[in-house]
Design an enzyme around this catalytic site. Structure first.
Site, PDB file in Angstrom:
ATOM      1  N   HIS A 198      -2.486  -6.393  29.747  1.00  0.00           N
ATOM      2  CA  HIS A 198      -1.110  -5.958  30.051  1.00  0.00           C
ATOM      3  C   HIS A 198      -0.584  -4.941  29.036  1.00  0.00           C
ATOM      4  CE1 HIS A 198      -0.083  -8.716  26.834  1.00  0.00           C
ATOM      5  NE2 HIS A 198       1.136  -8.180  26.822  1.00  0.00           N
TER       6      HIS A 198
ATOM      7  N   HIS B 180       3.080  -1.064  26.922  1.00  0.00           N
ATOM      8  CA  HIS B 180       3.229  -2.472  27.299  1.00  0.00           C
ATOM      9  C   HIS B 180       3.667  -2.517  28.762  1.00  0.00           C
ATOM     10  CE1 HIS B 180       4.835  -6.536  27.538  1.00  0.00           C
ATOM     11  NE2 HIS B 180       4.196  -6.805  26.404  1.00  0.00           N
TER      12      HIS B 180
END
Length: 167
Positions: A71, A86
């Protein structure tokens, strides 16, 4: 030896231009609904509200971190700038579901190279948001100044987002 103590190496860039890692809407960090990012606890930068699930490199760099959950990815340029992408907010709880990494730690990437793909619908369903912060994590140490180059819609690998002047 004196250059190490008092000055820049002549072969280093003193400026980095980051392009958008995603297609989508450019946001200021203050608009990110997560205080870790909106209050710049991890560093300065901006965010993208993505319109598709493909992340490309915003700079020529080395992959220094790829989270096991895929992620988030950390990059470091030759000039020492560290960039964190992110994907989404509270996506670590997805434990990698819907994310696919296309790079490994140690890989060298060029601007526009594919880093991660993700399932936008799954992130919308399971995470707080798809908003993707792009953070200069070591800005206090290496950034002299930065300038936002564009607002509105961004095209991954093309739209210039930030110009960073390094110390």
């Amino acid at each position: 030896m004196l250059k190490k103590l008092f000055g820049k190496k002549n072969d280093q860039n003193t400026e980095e231009v980051l392009v958008s890692p995603l297609n989508g809407k450019i946001l200021e960090l203050s608009e990110v609904p997560d205080p870790v990012f909106s209050q710049k606890m991890m560093g300065d930068g901006l965010a993208i509200e993505p319109s598709e699930g493909k992340v490309v490199s915003p700079v020529e760099a080395e992959i220094v971190q790829l989270f096991p959950t895929k992620h988030a990815v950390g990059l470091k340029t030759d000039s020492g700038l560290e960039v964190l992408i992110h994907i989404g907010l509270e996506t670590v709880s997805m434990e990698g579901e819907g994310f696919e990494g296309h790079v490994e730690v140690g890989d060298k990437v060029k601007q526009g190279d594919e880093l991660i793909t993700f399932d936008m619908d799954l992130v919308k369903e399971k995470a707080k948001s798809t908003i993707t912060p792009v953070i200069l994590t070591n800005g206090d140490d290496v950034v002299e100044s930065q300038e936002v180059l564009n607002t509105g819609e961004a095209t991954k690998g093309e739209t210039e987002l930030l110009k960073v002047n390094l110390k």
